[in-house]
Design a protein around this motif. Structure first.
Motif, PDB file in Angstrom:
ATOM      1  N   GLN A 177      12.065   4.099   6.712  1.00  0.00           N
ATOM      2  CA  GLN A 177      12.292   5.036   7.811  1.00  0.00           C
ATOM      3  C   GLN A 177      11.666   4.584   9.131  1.00  0.00           C
ATOM      4  O   GLN A 177      12.227   4.812  10.191  1.00  0.00           O
ATOM      5  CB  GLN A 177      11.718   6.429   7.474  1.00  0.00           C
ATOM      6  CG  GLN A 177      12.499   7.204   6.437  1.00  0.00           C
ATOM      7  CD  GLN A 177      12.147   6.791   5.027  1.00  0.00           C
ATOM      8  OE1 GLN A 177      11.007   6.437   4.769  1.00  0.00           O
ATOM      9  NE2 GLN A 177      13.106   6.824   4.120  1.00  0.00           N
ATOM     10  N   ASP A 178      10.489   3.957   9.060  1.00  0.00           N
ATOM     11  CA  ASP A 178       9.750   3.617  10.271  1.00  0.00           C
ATOM     12  C   ASP A 178       9.593   2.105  10.392  1.00  0.00           C
ATOM     13  O   ASP A 178       9.491   1.397   9.387  1.00  0.00           O
ATOM     14  CB  ASP A 178       8.356   4.253  10.248  1.00  0.00           C
ATOM     15  CG  ASP A 178       8.422   5.767  10.141  1.00  0.00           C
ATOM     16  OD1 ASP A 178       9.352   6.340  10.731  1.00  0.00           O
ATOM     17  OD2 ASP A 178       7.557   6.353   9.472  1.00  0.00           O
ATOM     18  N   PRO A 179       9.541   1.600  11.644  1.00  0.00           N
ATOM     19  CA  PRO A 179       9.336   0.155  11.850  1.00  0.00           C
ATOM     20  C   PRO A 179       7.897  -0.256  11.590  1.00  0.00           C
ATOM     21  O   PRO A 179       7.043  -0.202  12.466  1.00  0.00           O
ATOM     22  CB  PRO A 179       9.733  -0.040  13.328  1.00  0.00           C
ATOM     23  CG  PRO A 179       9.508   1.286  13.961  1.00  0.00           C
ATOM     24  CD  PRO A 179       9.799   2.322  12.901  1.00  0.00           C
ATOM     25  N   ILE A 180       7.611  -0.645  10.350  1.00  0.00           N
ATOM     26  CA  ILE A 180       6.266  -1.049   9.941  1.00  0.00           C
ATOM     27  C   ILE A 180       6.306  -2.516   9.522  1.00  0.00           C
ATOM     28  O   ILE A 180       7.213  -2.941   8.804  1.00  0.00           O
ATOM     29  CB  ILE A 180       5.769  -0.201   8.753  1.00  0.00           C
ATOM     30  CG1 ILE A 180       5.762   1.279   9.139  1.00  0.00           C
ATOM     31  CG2 ILE A 180       4.395  -0.649   8.310  1.00  0.00           C
ATOM     32  CD1 ILE A 180       5.408   2.182   7.985  1.00  0.00           C
ATOM     33  N   ALA A 193       0.841  -1.199   0.000  1.00  0.00           N
ATOM     34  CA  ALA A 193       0.000   0.000   0.000  1.00  0.00           C
ATOM     35  C   ALA A 193       0.876   1.248   0.000  1.00  0.00           C
ATOM     36  O   ALA A 193       1.914   1.275   0.669  1.00  0.00           O
ATOM     37  CB  ALA A 193      -0.908   0.001   1.223  1.00  0.00           C
ATOM     38  N   PRO A 194       0.517   2.285  -0.759  1.00  0.00           N
ATOM     39  CA  PRO A 194       1.361   3.484  -0.874  1.00  0.00           C
ATOM     40  C   PRO A 194       1.733   4.106   0.461  1.00  0.00           C
ATOM     41  O   PRO A 194       2.873   4.547   0.653  1.00  0.00           O
ATOM     42  CB  PRO A 194       0.494   4.436  -1.713  1.00  0.00           C
ATOM     43  CG  PRO A 194      -0.403   3.537  -2.500  1.00  0.00           C
ATOM     44  CD  PRO A 194      -0.686   2.373  -1.607  1.00  0.00           C
ATOM     45  N   GLU A 195       0.789   4.144   1.412  1.00  0.00           N
ATOM     46  CA  GLU A 195       1.084   4.780   2.694  1.00  0.00           C
ATOM     47  C   GLU A 195       2.106   3.986   3.504  1.00  0.00           C
ATOM     48  O   GLU A 195       2.863   4.542   4.299  1.00  0.00           O
ATOM     49  CB  GLU A 195      -0.201   4.972   3.508  1.00  0.00           C
ATOM     50  CG  GLU A 195      -0.914   3.704   3.914  1.00  0.00           C
ATOM     51  CD  GLU A 195      -1.872   3.187   2.851  1.00  0.00           C
ATOM     52  OE1 GLU A 195      -2.699   2.307   3.174  1.00  0.00           O
ATOM     53  OE2 GLU A 195      -1.799   3.670   1.696  1.00  0.00           O
ATOM     54  N   SER A 214       6.582  -0.514  -6.016  1.00  0.00           N
ATOM     55  CA  SER A 214       5.496  -1.455  -5.818  1.00  0.00           C
ATOM     56  C   SER A 214       4.182  -0.869  -6.310  1.00  0.00           C
ATOM     57  O   SER A 214       3.906   0.320  -6.119  1.00  0.00           O
ATOM     58  CB  SER A 214       5.369  -1.813  -4.327  1.00  0.00           C
ATOM     59  OG  SER A 214       4.365  -2.780  -4.120  1.00  0.00           O
ATOM     60  N   THR A 215       3.400  -1.717  -6.964  1.00  0.00           N
ATOM     61  CA  THR A 215       2.037  -1.365  -7.367  1.00  0.00           C
ATOM     62  C   THR A 215       1.085  -2.220  -6.560  1.00  0.00           C
ATOM     63  O   THR A 215       1.153  -3.455  -6.617  1.00  0.00           O
ATOM     64  CB  THR A 215       1.829  -1.610  -8.870  1.00  0.00           C
ATOM     65  OG1 THR A 215       2.762  -0.825  -9.613  1.00  0.00           O
ATOM     66  CG2 THR A 215       0.413  -1.236  -9.282  1.00  0.00           C
TER      67      THR A 215
END
Length: 386
Positions: free
Chosen positions: A319-322, A310-312, A353-354
């Motif tokens: 940068q962030d731990p996702i 997903a774009p978000e 990614s799409t």
């Protein structure tokens, strides 16, 4: 040297005599950027502005106010990476011994300075400075690698722990066939994760012992490792589950030599492969392609036809731990560590990614490492099954 080219290293010359400063700047300025200072306090001010670019400081000993000994000690404490050279016209043995011991001096030059001698000593100092910087970069990369390795082990071990607790809680109960099947799958997952940990540790340990501890700072005598060799080794040792290995193809458009700590690169590759395989789980006709490209820049690409990102989430991955795998012990630090390892030797990661149509992660290597294209009889070009 042309006006558009900047010398690669800067020199700081400290002397209270203006004529000496001017003479040094004229004699050395063609080879290096030269900063000058008339005393210790001015020298520290110059370092405050240009410390990151100054490789060598050359300072007189006898100066009004704070002398060269005091300056050398302060620079050794605040800018330890800078090579320090003392200039003196005095043969005071006790003074020289004290200064050498407290200021960690690279060389002592006697006045009057001879241009040929100064150039020779500066070349030696720059070589030592470069060696130290290279060693420091390798230590930083190793620190990142160890942190990354800890993460990579933590995720599968957390999964093992979850399943182990589940099995433990069910001990002594009567199982129907469906429950027995679930326990068998849990046991299989525990085994696969444990094998991944063992393979990762074994591969890293072997690589470090074979090459890491034997390479000099300059890399002289180091065995060349090609990108295709790293991929082949990974595919030979990775603990694939069921038909996962059949999903993978390797496309070699041009091979290149990986100079940037191959053991670190192998760990990044292993993590990215693991992520891609996990993304493909449950995908119809899963496909994973590893591409090796040498031109215009050396790259390794990991391309899958999974669900995409997903774009978000994609915007924050580096940068962030996702993570979308929290239930399996993931905490989202893998991509951050991978990117940091690549950045530690001048490279980077790129994610394209799409959503709903797959993801490509590109490992981009620094151009200054050079490239070595494979000859036709070594690595065939075009798509191939590895």
């Amino acid at each position: 040297m042309s006006d558009t080219m900047q010398p690669p290293f800067a020199i700081l010359f400290v002397d209270d005599d203006e004529m000496s400063r001017n003479h040094f700047a004229r004699a050395i300025g063609a080879d290096y950027s030269v900063h000058v200072a008339s005393g210790a306090d001015e020298a520290m001010a110059v370092l405050g502005r240009h410390g990151s670019e100054i490789a060598v400081m050359v300072t007189d000993f006898r100066m009004p106010g704070r002398d060269g000994d005091d300056l050398l000690r302060q620079v050794a404490q605040e800018y330890p990476q800078i090579m320090r050279i003392l200039v003196t016209a005095y043969a005071d043995k006790d003074m020289l011994l004290q200064t050498v011991n407290t200021g960690d001096i690279f060389r002592i030059l006697e006045k009057p300075l001879r241009t040929d001698m100064v150039r020779e000593v500066l070349q030696l100092a720059i070589a030592r400075y470069t060696e130290r910087e290279t060693r420091q970069q390798r230590l930083l990369a190793m620190d990142e690698t160890l942190a990354f390795l800890a993460h990579e082990l933590n995720t599968p071990l957390a999964t093992i722990s979850l399943f182990a607790r589940s099995v433990e809680n069910d001990v002594g109960e009567q199982y129907d066939p469906e429950r027995q099947r679930a326990i068998g799958q849990a046991a299989s997952s525990m085994l696969n994760n444990a094998q991944y940990c063992l393979t990762l540790i074994s591969s890293f340990w072997a690589t470090v012992h074979k090459s890491g501890g034997q390479q000099s700072a300059s890399g002289a005598g180091a065995r060349e490792v090609r990108a295709t060799r790293l991929i082949a080794t990974l595919l030979d040792t990775y603990p694939f589950v069921a038909s996962q290995r059949d999903w993978i193809k390797v496309d070699v458009a041009g091979d290149f030599v990986v100079h940037a700590m191959p053991n670190c690169v192998a760990l990044v590759l292993s993590s990215l492969l693991s992520n891609a395989l996990r993304a493909l789980d449950g995908t119809d006709a899963p496909s994973l392609q590893l591409e090796v490209v040498a031109s215009p820049e050396p790259e390794i690409r990991i391309c899958d036809n999974g669900p995409g990102i997903a774009p978000e989430i994609k915007a924050r991955l580096l940068q962030d731990p996702i993570t979308t795998y929290g239930g399996a012990g993931g905490h989202g630090m893998g991509m951050i560590f991978c990117n940091r390892i690549m950045q530690s030797f001048g490279g980077c990661l790129r994610i394209d990614s799409t959503y709903g149509a797959g993801t490509t992660v590109t490992m981009s290597f620094p151009g200054f490492n050079g490239r070595m294209h494979a000859s036709d009889n070594e690595v065939p070009s075009g798509s191939q099954t590895a």
